[in-house]
Design an enzyme around this catalytic site. Structure first.
Site: not given
Length: 197
Positions: A105-108, A133, A166, A177
């Site tokens: 996200r751009s804000s992050i 990651e 998958y 997971q």
């Protein structure tokens, strides 16, 4: 073809995309993506205990990481240059003819935080929380809070359903997971063969 907001809604209604807990479309749905929230569990490398990681040795990877569970309302502090594994709160299930992509996200990103190094692709038939990651590329520490919108997930239509989705793939390492998991690279045949040399 990337699914639009109307296609995502239709896929959610038909069950071709399943997201648990059910997303709040008013706040999470974008024109071609759904925002996902940061979970409570993080895994970090303990640099001081190990001089390096040997991907041929499974215990080398697992032993070098420590799990941290952060309560709601408390921050996880990403120091400058830090790396951590984290996962989304949402559990995602994809149909056999859909591919998912995790995007920042751009804000992050404007805080210096990247949410994936290279692993953005989620294969058809994927089910699980999305492991991120996280890296802090900036020069200041950044507080991340469980429950904040951390990433966006887009969906692409395949030309036909995958022959081996998958969940049915032999040796799928991360199916189902619910928390971030360390790398299972040591289980790959090419590295197993290298161990024998």
């Amino acid at each position: 073809m990337i699914l639009s907001d109307r296609d995502i809604i239709a896929a959610l209604k038909s069950g071709r995309i399943k997201i648990t807990p059910e997303p709040d479309l008013e706040t999470q749905l974008g024109a071609c993506s759904i925002d996902l929230h940061l979970g409570n569990t993080f895994m970090v490398f303990e640099h001081s205990r190990f001089s390096y990681i040997d991907p041929r040795q499974p215990q080398s990877i697992g032993d070098a990481m420590r799990t941290i569970v952060v309560p709601d309302g408390e921050p996880f502090i990403m120091q400058a240059g830090d790396f951590a594994l984290a996962s989304t709160r949402e559990y995602i299930e994809l149909a056999d003819d859909l591919v998912g992509r995790l995007e920042g996200r751009s804000s992050i990103a404007r805080l210096g935080i990247t949410v994936h190094s290279t692993a953005a692709l989620f294969e058809p038939g994927w089910a699980g929380t999305a492991t991120m990651e996280l890296s802090n590329l900036g020069r200041m520490a950044v507080a991340l809070y469980p429950g904040m919108r951390i990433c966006s997930f887009t969906f692409e239509q395949l030309s036909s359903p995958a022959m081996v989705p998958y969940r049915m793939k032999r040796g799928n390492k991360y199916a189902g997971q619910k928390d971030p998991k360390p790398s299972r690279l040591a289980e790959e045949l090419s590295l197993e063969q290298l161990r024998g040399r």
